[in-house]
Motif scaffolding. Structure first.
Motif, PDB file in Angstrom:
ATOM      1  N   PHE A  56       0.838  -1.195   0.000  1.00 36.54           N
ATOM      2  CA  PHE A  56       0.000   0.000   0.000  1.00 36.54           C
ATOM      3  C   PHE A  56       0.876   1.250   0.000  1.00 36.54           C
ATOM      4  CE2 PHE A  56       0.472  -1.572   4.339  1.00 36.54           C
ATOM      5  CZ  PHE A  56       0.915  -0.462   5.048  1.00 36.54           C
ATOM      6  N   ASN A  57       0.298   2.340  -0.484  1.00 39.82           N
ATOM      7  CA  ASN A  57       1.013   3.605  -0.618  1.00 39.82           C
ATOM      8  C   ASN A  57       0.746   4.468   0.611  1.00 39.82           C
ATOM      9  OD1 ASN A  57       2.649   5.489  -1.840  1.00 39.82           O
ATOM     10  ND2 ASN A  57       1.068   6.275  -3.227  1.00 39.82           N
ATOM     11  N   TYR A  58       1.783   4.986   1.212  1.00 41.06           N
ATOM     12  CA  TYR A  58       1.651   5.767   2.443  1.00 41.06           C
ATOM     13  C   TYR A  58       2.768   6.792   2.508  1.00 41.06           C
ATOM     14  CZ  TYR A  58       5.523   2.895   4.096  1.00 41.06           C
ATOM     15  OH  TYR A  58       6.742   2.284   4.220  1.00 41.06           O
ATOM     16  N   LYS A  59       2.606   7.754   3.400  1.00 40.67           N
ATOM     17  CA  LYS A  59       3.638   8.770   3.601  1.00 40.67           C
ATOM     18  C   LYS A  59       4.525   8.355   4.768  1.00 40.67           C
ATOM     19  CE  LYS A  59       2.385  13.018   4.708  1.00 40.67           C
ATOM     20  NZ  LYS A  59       2.050  14.467   4.645  1.00 40.67           N
ATOM     21  N   PRO A  60       5.856   8.284   4.554  1.00 43.35           N
ATOM     22  CA  PRO A  60       6.762   7.843   5.623  1.00 43.35           C
ATOM     23  C   PRO A  60       6.663   8.748   6.852  1.00 43.35           C
ATOM     24  CG  PRO A  60       7.900   7.896   3.513  1.00 43.35           C
ATOM     25  CD  PRO A  60       6.581   8.570   3.304  1.00 43.35           C
ATOM     26  N   LEU A  61       6.745   8.127   8.016  1.00 46.82           N
ATOM     27  CA  LEU A  61       6.676   8.860   9.279  1.00 46.82           C
ATOM     28  C   LEU A  61       7.907   9.749   9.428  1.00 46.82           C
ATOM     29  CD1 LEU A  61       4.803   8.839  11.900  1.00 46.82           C
ATOM     30  CD2 LEU A  61       6.621   7.464  12.923  1.00 46.82           C
ATOM     31  N   TRP A  75      12.526   9.076   6.208  1.00 44.68           N
ATOM     32  CA  TRP A  75      12.620   9.937   5.039  1.00 44.68           C
ATOM     33  C   TRP A  75      13.895   9.569   4.266  1.00 44.68           C
ATOM     34  CZ3 TRP A  75      11.471  15.567   7.155  1.00 44.68           C
ATOM     35  CH2 TRP A  75      10.115  15.641   7.509  1.00 44.68           C
ATOM     36  N   PRO A  76      13.808   9.423   2.962  1.00 49.95           N
ATOM     37  CA  PRO A  76      15.010   9.096   2.187  1.00 49.95           C
ATOM     38  C   PRO A  76      16.164  10.074   2.395  1.00 49.95           C
ATOM     39  CG  PRO A  76      13.048   8.778   0.854  1.00 49.95           C
ATOM     40  CD  PRO A  76      12.588   9.409   2.134  1.00 49.95           C
ATOM     41  N   THR A  77      15.857  11.342   2.625  1.00 49.52           N
ATOM     42  CA  THR A  77      16.919  12.318   2.827  1.00 49.52           C
ATOM     43  C   THR A  77      17.749  12.020   4.066  1.00 49.52           C
ATOM     44  OG1 THR A  77      17.393  14.696   2.997  1.00 49.52           O
ATOM     45  CG2 THR A  77      15.455  13.897   4.155  1.00 49.52           C
ATOM     46  N   ASN A  78      17.215  11.197   4.966  1.00 54.40           N
ATOM     47  CA  ASN A  78      17.950  10.807   6.166  1.00 54.40           C
ATOM     48  C   ASN A  78      18.468   9.377   6.098  1.00 54.40           C
ATOM     49  OD1 ASN A  78      17.669  13.333   7.458  1.00 54.40           O
ATOM     50  ND2 ASN A  78      15.574  12.817   8.065  1.00 54.40           N
ATOM     51  N   GLY A  79      18.402   8.780   4.895  1.00 56.66           N
ATOM     52  CA  GLY A  79      19.134   7.538   4.678  1.00 56.66           C
ATOM     53  C   GLY A  79      18.340   6.294   4.393  1.00 56.66           C
ATOM     54  N   ASN A  80      17.003   6.334   4.485  1.00 54.51           N
ATOM     55  CA  ASN A  80      16.231   5.104   4.338  1.00 54.51           C
ATOM     56  C   ASN A  80      15.068   5.257   3.370  1.00 54.51           C
ATOM     57  OD1 ASN A  80      17.586   3.546   6.476  1.00 54.51           O
ATOM     58  ND2 ASN A  80      16.628   5.013   7.869  1.00 54.51           N
ATOM     59  N   PHE A  81      14.923   4.269   2.491  1.00 51.39           N
ATOM     60  CA  PHE A  81      13.664   4.023   1.808  1.00 51.39           C
ATOM     61  C   PHE A  81      13.007   2.866   2.534  1.00 51.39           C
ATOM     62  CE2 PHE A  81      14.215   6.240  -2.376  1.00 51.39           C
ATOM     63  CZ  PHE A  81      12.917   6.688  -2.506  1.00 51.39           C
ATOM     64  N   ASP A  82      11.704   2.894   2.687  1.00 51.68           N
ATOM     65  CA  ASP A  82      11.036   1.737   3.268  1.00 51.68           C
ATOM     66  C   ASP A  82       9.732   1.464   2.549  1.00 51.68           C
ATOM     67  OD1 ASP A  82       9.500   3.828   4.320  1.00 51.68           O
ATOM     68  OD2 ASP A  82       9.256   2.880   6.271  1.00 51.68           O
ATOM     69  N   ASP A  83       9.202   0.282   2.762  1.00 49.64           N
ATOM     70  CA  ASP A  83       7.899  -0.098   2.238  1.00 49.64           C
ATOM     71  C   ASP A  83       7.248  -1.037   3.239  1.00 49.64           C
ATOM     72  OD1 ASP A  83       9.132  -2.626   1.850  1.00 49.64           O
ATOM     73  OD2 ASP A  83       9.621  -2.161  -0.214  1.00 49.64           O
ATOM     74  N   VAL A  84       5.922  -1.151   3.158  1.00 55.68           N
ATOM     75  CA  VAL A  84       5.182  -2.000   4.080  1.00 55.68           C
ATOM     76  C   VAL A  84       4.103  -2.747   3.298  1.00 55.68           C
ATOM     77  CG1 VAL A  84       3.796  -2.111   6.184  1.00 55.68           C
ATOM     78  CG2 VAL A  84       5.596  -0.388   5.981  1.00 55.68           C
TER      79      VAL A  84
END
Length: 596
Positions: free
Chosen positions: A156-161, A166-175
């Motif tokens: 599902f599509n969601y906005k990262p907490l 946040w990718p700018t702080n080093g992480n891509f994630d998915d759930v």
């Protein structure tokens, strides 16, 4: 005479023995007995910058069944003696020389490798990874988010907490979410995708307190139900709230703000890859594979008991303790709220391995002891609402939707309240892009950007973040922190003197609901005969009342009614914040007198 370092080691050992004793057989393996306190809690707020509101929350009476009620510790540094020392030593490693020694080509080659497939179908007592092609989401999922392998997982599509993910702080994630088999079947035991989507939508309504929700175009005649309440058997594009699930799960009650027993989540944390056009994308390589499964539903009375017990233990400065789910350690950890939580992380060669006790322990901080989460989750409540939100996460074109009760976008609000693009105000690139020279947020620029533009780093920063984290992997020093920090640390406490650190005044403490006011983009057909189509509606929380308790927790069976709301509902939230600030000040004064 013992040196200071040796004294601290003995102090940690003593506190570990006193606090855990026989309850925690793994005490001898623990470096940080307060690993539930994440690195971000050691930020220097300077009495005005507040990233703490994202996690620590109290909610108006009756609106949530998370009773942690911890808004009063926003910026208050309410730590135990052990917690006063920041054990996340990787925060203080700038790693500039190490980053410079790694070439761009070598780190890109590394993050583009698949380290997940080797884990597939590896027999583990807890979750056995069973989602095919997870390293390549474009192959793994169809346009609606369904796993192509038929495993039942749905992205599902969601906005990262904000803001660790946040990718700018080093992480891509998915759930990804998966409901039990009955929720995917019709009454004849046949798998039915349309019914599965409807049940997923009912879960979403339960978590978000919605009265209605948009759904993919559904032929009501095929399922024999009037979904949209128009008293016609036709085509439905929205569904009204229901008390029970559908199909083979029709005997299951829709519990307010709770997932059905057997609900599963997969959460992957990834490096940052760079496409040929320079855009930033999730890597094939996983930093972590996280899994959770709900094994029981706690009644609201039982939940209140668990959260109150947690509050009492914190007030008494008892160190946290969690037990392995059986058999240990393969089945993950029990979070005391009905969930089993399990994780894999890279070993020194980059292969995924089960997390240690302390590494799992770290995860408990977000999935148990904070007031923000809903039924121990932080992503699904933030899903793009309705039919438009089914599909693999995609930040491009996503608007910066405001939180429930807010008028300004969540990211814009965060930048304003925190004074930077991360908790430590150390992300210089975010400051340069989205802040004015006087330190104020460039609200015009922020308001015109989509989430992808707001949160994606430059290629140079993405590469540096990858290299910094990979050094932690090679050291296997996750117990010292997992955050990729670039440059010398700023705005971070190494130790906290609770009698001297500034606290946030009531005017700098905020209410926050992690759920978002997404526009429900699917049209609502109010009169199928005339073809009249209403304007899109905004999905806001409804007035859902609690359903009957599904079961009682044996530990809470004898809890009296006097263990109800500890703060009452007579005060407005603004007055409550003032009261909490005064209480925190009194607590600090008492502590100061006791220490003197």
């Amino acid at each position: 005479m013992l040196g200071t370092g040796r004294q601290q080691q003995l102090q940690r050992l003593l506190w570990g023995v006193l606090a855990t004793g026989p309850l925690l057989a793994h005490a001898e393996t623990m470096y940080n007995h307060e690993a539930v306190i994440p690195p971000q809690c050691y930020t220097q707020t300077a009495g005005k910058y507040n990233p703490c509101y994202i996690c620590h929350q109290s909610h108006p009476q009756g609106t949530r069944i998370n009773y942690m009620d911890d808004a009063d510790i926003q910026g208050d540094y309410s730590f135990s003696v052990i917690g006063e020392t920041n054990h996340w030593e990787n925060l203080f490693k700038p790693r500039l020389a190490e980053i410079a020694s790694v070439t761009d080509d070598s780190i890109l080659e590394y993050v583009r490798q698949d380290n997940y497939s080797a884990l597939m179908n590896t027999a583990v007592a807890g979750y056995t990874p069973d989602l095919t092609d997870l390293a390549d989401p474009g192959i793994a999922f169809d346009d609606q988010g369904f796993a192509r392998d038929g495993s039942g997982w749905v992205a599902f599509n969601y906005k990262p907490l904000p803001s660790t993910f946040w990718p700018t702080n080093g992480n891509f994630d998915d759930v990804m979410i998966r409901l039990p088999l009955a929720f995917r079947q019709d009454t004849g035991g046949n798998e039915n995708r349309a019914l599965y989507l409807l049940n997923l939508s009912l879960v979403e309504m339960a978590i978000k307190d919605l009265d209605h929700i948009s759904i993919p175009v559904t032929d009501e005649s095929l399922i024999g139900l009037d979904l949209d309440g128009d008293n016609l058997s036709g085509t439905a594009v929205r569904m009204l709230r229901r008390d029970q699930y559908l199909g083979a799960a029709a005997d299951k009650i829709v519990e307010r703000q709770q997932y059905p027993v057997g609900t599963e989540f997969i959460h992957t944390v990834r490096y940052l890859d760079i496409n040929g056009d320079g855009s930033i994308a999730p890597s094939r390589r996983l930093k972590e594979l996280r899994y959770s499964r709900k094994y029981r539903t706690l009644s609201e009375v039982a939940l209140r008991y668990v959260f109150n017990q947690e509050q009492r233990e914190k007030a008494e400065e008892k160190l946290p303790h969690y037990s392995w789910a059986k058999p240990a350690p393969q089945a993950g950890m029990n979070n005391k709220l009905g969930w089993q939580i399990q994780g894999w992380i890279e070993d020194e060669s980059g292969d995924l391995r089960l997390q240690s006790y302390e590494e799992n322990f770290f995860c408990m901080g977000c999935h148990t002891t904070i007031g923000t989460h809903i039924d121990s989750t932080l992503a699904f409540p933030r899903k793009v609402t309705g039919a438009a939100g089914w599909g693999y996460i995609n930040l491009k074109g996503m608007e910066d939707a405001p939180n429930y009760g807010e008028k300004i976008g969540e990211i814009a609000t965060y930048l304003e309240r925190v004074g930077g693009g991360d908790e430590f105000r150390q992300n210089g690139e975010m400051t340069q892009r989205w802040f004015n020279g006087d330190g104020s947020v460039n609200s015009i620029a922020v308001g015109q950007a989509d989430v992808y533009t707001l949160l994606i780093p430059s290629t140079e920063r993405a590469l540096a973040l990858n290299k910094a984290y990979q050094r932690t992997v090679s050291e296997q020093s996750f117990y010292l922190g997992r955050d990729a920090v670039l440059g010398e640390p700023v705005n971070v406490f190494a130790t906290v003197d609770q009698d001297r650190v500034p606290v946030l005044p009531a005017s700098r403490q905020y209410h926050y609901d992690l759920r978002l006011q997404w526009p429900d983009l699917s049209p609502v057909i109010s009169d199928p005969d005339s073809g009249v189509v209403e304007a899109p509606v905004i999905a806001l929380p409804g007035t859902w009342q609690p359903t009957p308790d599904s079961e009682e927790n044996e530990n809470a069976a004898n809890v009296s009614e006097t263990s109800g709301d500890r703060k009452g509902g007579a005060f407005s939230f603004a007055v409550l914040l003032v009261f909490l600030a005064l209480a925190a000040t009194l607590k600090r004064r008492v502590s100061q007198v006791a220490r003197s």
